[in-house]
Scaffold this motif. Structure first.
Motif, PDB file in Angstrom:
ATOM      1  N   ALA A 189       0.831  -1.206   0.000  1.00  0.00           N
ATOM      2  CA  ALA A 189       0.000   0.000   0.000  1.00  0.00           C
ATOM      3  C   ALA A 189       0.865   1.255   0.000  1.00  0.00           C
ATOM      4  N   SER A 190       1.934   1.244   0.792  1.00  0.00           N
ATOM      5  CA  SER A 190       2.836   2.389   0.836  1.00  0.00           C
ATOM      6  C   SER A 190       3.472   2.627  -0.522  1.00  0.00           C
ATOM      7  N   GLN A 191       3.877   1.539  -1.174  1.00  0.00           N
ATOM      8  CA  GLN A 191       4.508   1.617  -2.497  1.00  0.00           C
ATOM      9  C   GLN A 191       3.599   2.320  -3.506  1.00  0.00           C
ATOM     10  N   TYR A 192       2.348   1.917  -3.565  1.00  0.00           N
ATOM     11  CA  TYR A 192       1.458   2.409  -4.616  1.00  0.00           C
ATOM     12  C   TYR A 192       0.637   3.638  -4.230  1.00  0.00           C
ATOM     13  N   CYS A 193       0.607   3.979  -2.955  1.00  0.00           N
ATOM     14  CA  CYS A 193      -0.109   5.191  -2.544  1.00  0.00           C
ATOM     15  C   CYS A 193       0.811   6.415  -2.545  1.00  0.00           C
ATOM     16  N   PHE A 194       1.987   6.268  -1.957  1.00  0.00           N
ATOM     17  CA  PHE A 194       2.829   7.434  -1.720  1.00  0.00           C
ATOM     18  C   PHE A 194       3.731   7.819  -2.885  1.00  0.00           C
ATOM     19  N   MET A 195       4.414   6.846  -3.494  1.00  0.00           N
ATOM     20  CA  MET A 195       5.379   7.216  -4.531  1.00  0.00           C
ATOM     21  C   MET A 195       4.736   7.800  -5.788  1.00  0.00           C
ATOM     22  N   PRO A 196       3.642   7.236  -6.295  1.00  0.00           N
ATOM     23  CA  PRO A 196       3.006   7.895  -7.452  1.00  0.00           C
ATOM     24  C   PRO A 196       2.556   9.321  -7.135  1.00  0.00           C
ATOM     25  N   VAL A 203       9.153  10.838 -14.657  1.00  0.00           N
ATOM     26  CA  VAL A 203       9.106  10.871 -13.189  1.00  0.00           C
ATOM     27  C   VAL A 203       7.905  10.089 -12.667  1.00  0.00           C
ATOM     28  N   VAL A 204       6.733  10.318 -13.262  1.00  0.00           N
ATOM     29  CA  VAL A 204       5.525   9.655 -12.790  1.00  0.00           C
ATOM     30  C   VAL A 204       5.575   8.148 -13.081  1.00  0.00           C
ATOM     31  N   LEU A 205       6.089   7.757 -14.237  1.00  0.00           N
ATOM     32  CA  LEU A 205       6.235   6.329 -14.542  1.00  0.00           C
ATOM     33  C   LEU A 205       7.142   5.642 -13.526  1.00  0.00           C
ATOM     34  N   ILE A 206       8.228   6.308 -13.170  1.00  0.00           N
ATOM     35  CA  ILE A 206       9.133   5.742 -12.159  1.00  0.00           C
ATOM     36  C   ILE A 206       8.400   5.556 -10.838  1.00  0.00           C
ATOM     37  N   GLY A 207       7.652   6.578 -10.428  1.00  0.00           N
ATOM     38  CA  GLY A 207       6.948   6.508  -9.148  1.00  0.00           C
ATOM     39  C   GLY A 207       5.914   5.408  -9.075  1.00  0.00           C
ATOM     40  N   LEU A 222      -3.182   3.611 -11.974  1.00  0.00           N
ATOM     41  CA  LEU A 222      -2.474   4.843 -11.626  1.00  0.00           C
ATOM     42  C   LEU A 222      -2.242   5.730 -12.848  1.00  0.00           C
ATOM     43  N   LEU A 223      -2.007   5.111 -14.006  1.00  0.00           N
ATOM     44  CA  LEU A 223      -1.879   5.888 -15.234  1.00  0.00           C
ATOM     45  C   LEU A 223      -3.184   6.624 -15.536  1.00  0.00           C
ATOM     46  N   PHE A 224      -4.294   5.946 -15.318  1.00  0.00           N
ATOM     47  CA  PHE A 224      -5.605   6.561 -15.548  1.00  0.00           C
ATOM     48  C   PHE A 224      -5.823   7.729 -14.597  1.00  0.00           C
ATOM     49  N   ILE A 225      -5.324   7.591 -13.372  1.00  0.00           N
ATOM     50  CA  ILE A 225      -5.527   8.638 -12.359  1.00  0.00           C
ATOM     51  C   ILE A 225      -4.611   9.836 -12.594  1.00  0.00           C
ATOM     52  N   TYR A 226      -3.319   9.575 -12.865  1.00  0.00           N
ATOM     53  CA  TYR A 226      -2.329  10.651 -12.873  1.00  0.00           C
ATOM     54  C   TYR A 226      -1.943  11.178 -14.250  1.00  0.00           C
ATOM     55  N   GLY A 241       4.008  14.703 -28.841  1.00  0.00           N
ATOM     56  CA  GLY A 241       3.919  13.293 -29.214  1.00  0.00           C
ATOM     57  C   GLY A 241       3.713  12.377 -28.033  1.00  0.00           C
ATOM     58  N   ALA A 242       3.318  12.940 -26.899  1.00  0.00           N
ATOM     59  CA  ALA A 242       3.201  12.154 -25.678  1.00  0.00           C
ATOM     60  C   ALA A 242       1.916  11.342 -25.671  1.00  0.00           C
ATOM     61  N   ASP A 243       2.047  10.053 -25.477  1.00  0.00           N
ATOM     62  CA  ASP A 243       0.875   9.182 -25.421  1.00  0.00           C
ATOM     63  C   ASP A 243       1.293   7.849 -24.811  1.00  0.00           C
ATOM     64  N   VAL A 244       0.920   7.632 -23.550  1.00  0.00           N
ATOM     65  CA  VAL A 244       1.292   6.393 -22.872  1.00  0.00           C
ATOM     66  C   VAL A 244       0.385   5.275 -23.357  1.00  0.00           C
ATOM     67  N   SER A 245       0.960   4.216 -23.857  1.00  0.00           N
ATOM     68  CA  SER A 245       0.201   3.089 -24.390  1.00  0.00           C
ATOM     69  C   SER A 245      -0.139   2.107 -23.274  1.00  0.00           C
ATOM     70  N   PHE A 246      -1.436   1.923 -23.025  1.00  0.00           N
ATOM     71  CA  PHE A 246      -1.849   0.976 -21.989  1.00  0.00           C
ATOM     72  C   PHE A 246      -1.511  -0.459 -22.402  1.00  0.00           C
ATOM     73  N   ALA A 247      -1.593  -0.747 -23.697  1.00  0.00           N
ATOM     74  CA  ALA A 247      -1.213  -2.079 -24.177  1.00  0.00           C
ATOM     75  C   ALA A 247       0.259  -2.337 -23.903  1.00  0.00           C
TER      76      ALA A 247
END
Length: 324
Positions: free
Chosen positions: A49-56, A76-80, A120-124, A136-142
């Motif tokens: 929970a700490s991993q996925y709540c705080f770092m993103p 930065v956000v992908l790393i988090g 998290l990608l959907f949220i942030y 050209g930014a577009d994160v591919s969910f696939a």
């Protein structure tokens, strides 16, 4: 226009690093993960929970606070969002925390990533961080799902090898870890020795974010562990799992999602985070040991041998509720 040779080398280095590091991590796990989780579910849940709540949230907040450009903010956000890896376990060991618990947390957070990273990608990853088509930014969910499968399958293979054939598993662990280390060194050299047309492209503001991310994760993870009633050794473990991310997964997602200068800038940011992780992980481990470890106790006044205060935490007997 992207250089096809350079692009192919990026794929080989980043995906190769991810595959072999995760294979080595899986092969290092010589415990029954399900049984270990059942022994102390609260500690494992607290770490994940700490991993996925705080770092993103920390990564997203810092990217907005420092007004990073699209490419840097995405990196930065992908790393988090990424789970911990073998690096977090290494610094858990160096901080005299619970290595078995670290391995279990890392394993669980890696598999939970299949659900959490898309969420998290959907949220942030939306305005003001990103607008589709901007730079050209577009994160591919696939690409995210494919990358996570590429990361988790080697971990499962390594774990099953270790459980079914400990001797072979140990050999695979050593080989995969060494090869993974060579490949991450290759990524580091590649990023700076062969920059793309846009050069290194890392701003001073992004460098500041790289400096702040790990310490924020360490402190938030440690504080969350205390708030959940965890003992000091478990808090150390949670702090390392929170502050250290598996940047290979972030890099592999970036390769599938971005191209040209944007990809080059993203890879450089991720490489720099990897360097920062090593520096701040070592510093945090030293701080924890100096602040909380009791002085080594003499076994005998006439004997120079001492008792390592972390001996119990570093044992291979697993953990259960009374440990946390």
């Amino acid at each position: 226009m992207a250089n096809p040779i350079r692009t192919a080398l990026q794929y080989v280095l980043v995906y190769g690093y991810t595959i072999f590091v995760m294979l080595g991590m899986g092969a290092s796990i010589d415990v029954d993960i399900v049984a270990e989780v059942k022994k102390a579910p609260k500690a494992v849940l607290c770490g994940v929970a700490s991993q996925y709540c705080f770092m993103p949230f920390a990564a997203w907040s810092l990217s907005l606070l420092f007004d990073l450009g699209t490419s840097e903010a995405l990196a930065v956000v992908l790393i988090g969002m990424c789970p911990g890896g073998v690096t977090s376990t290494l610094f858990t060991y160096l901080s005299h925390a619970n290595v078995t618990l670290s391995l279990v947390m890392t394993t669980c957070s890696t598999f939970v990533a299949l659900l959490m990273i898309p969420l998290l990608l959907f949220i942030y990853v939306r305005p003001p961080l990103i607008s589709k088509g901007e730079d050209g930014a577009d994160v591919s969910f696939a690409a995210v799902i494919v990358t996570l499968l590429v990361a988790t399958v080697p971990a499962i293979v390594g774990w099953r090898l270790r459980r079914s054939n400990p001797e072979l598993g140990e050999k695979v662990e050593k080989f995969a870890t060494k090869l993974g280390s060579l490949l991450i060194f290759g990524v580091l050299v590649f990023a700076f020795a062969w920059p793309g047309p846009g050069g290194y492209g890392m701003t001073a503001k992004c460098f500041a974010v790289m400096v702040l991310m790990c310490p924020c994760g360490f402190l938030l993870g440690y504080g969350f562990g205390l708030a959940c009633g965890m003992d000091q050794i478990t808090c150390r473990t949670i702090s390392m799992e929170t502050g250290i991310q598996q940047v290979g997964i972030a890099g592999a997602i970036a390769i599938q999602s971005f191209e040209d200068d944007q990809l080059d800038r993203t890879i450089v940011v991720m490489v720099m985070f990897g360097v920062a992780t090593v520096i701040f992980g070592a510093l945090w481990a030293l701080i924890l040991r100096k602040a909380f470890d009791p002085p080594a106790a003499k076994l005998d006044p006439s004997d120079d041998k001492t008792v390592d205060p972390s001996a119990i935490a570093l044992g291979d007997k697993g953990f259960d509720d009374h440990d946390v």
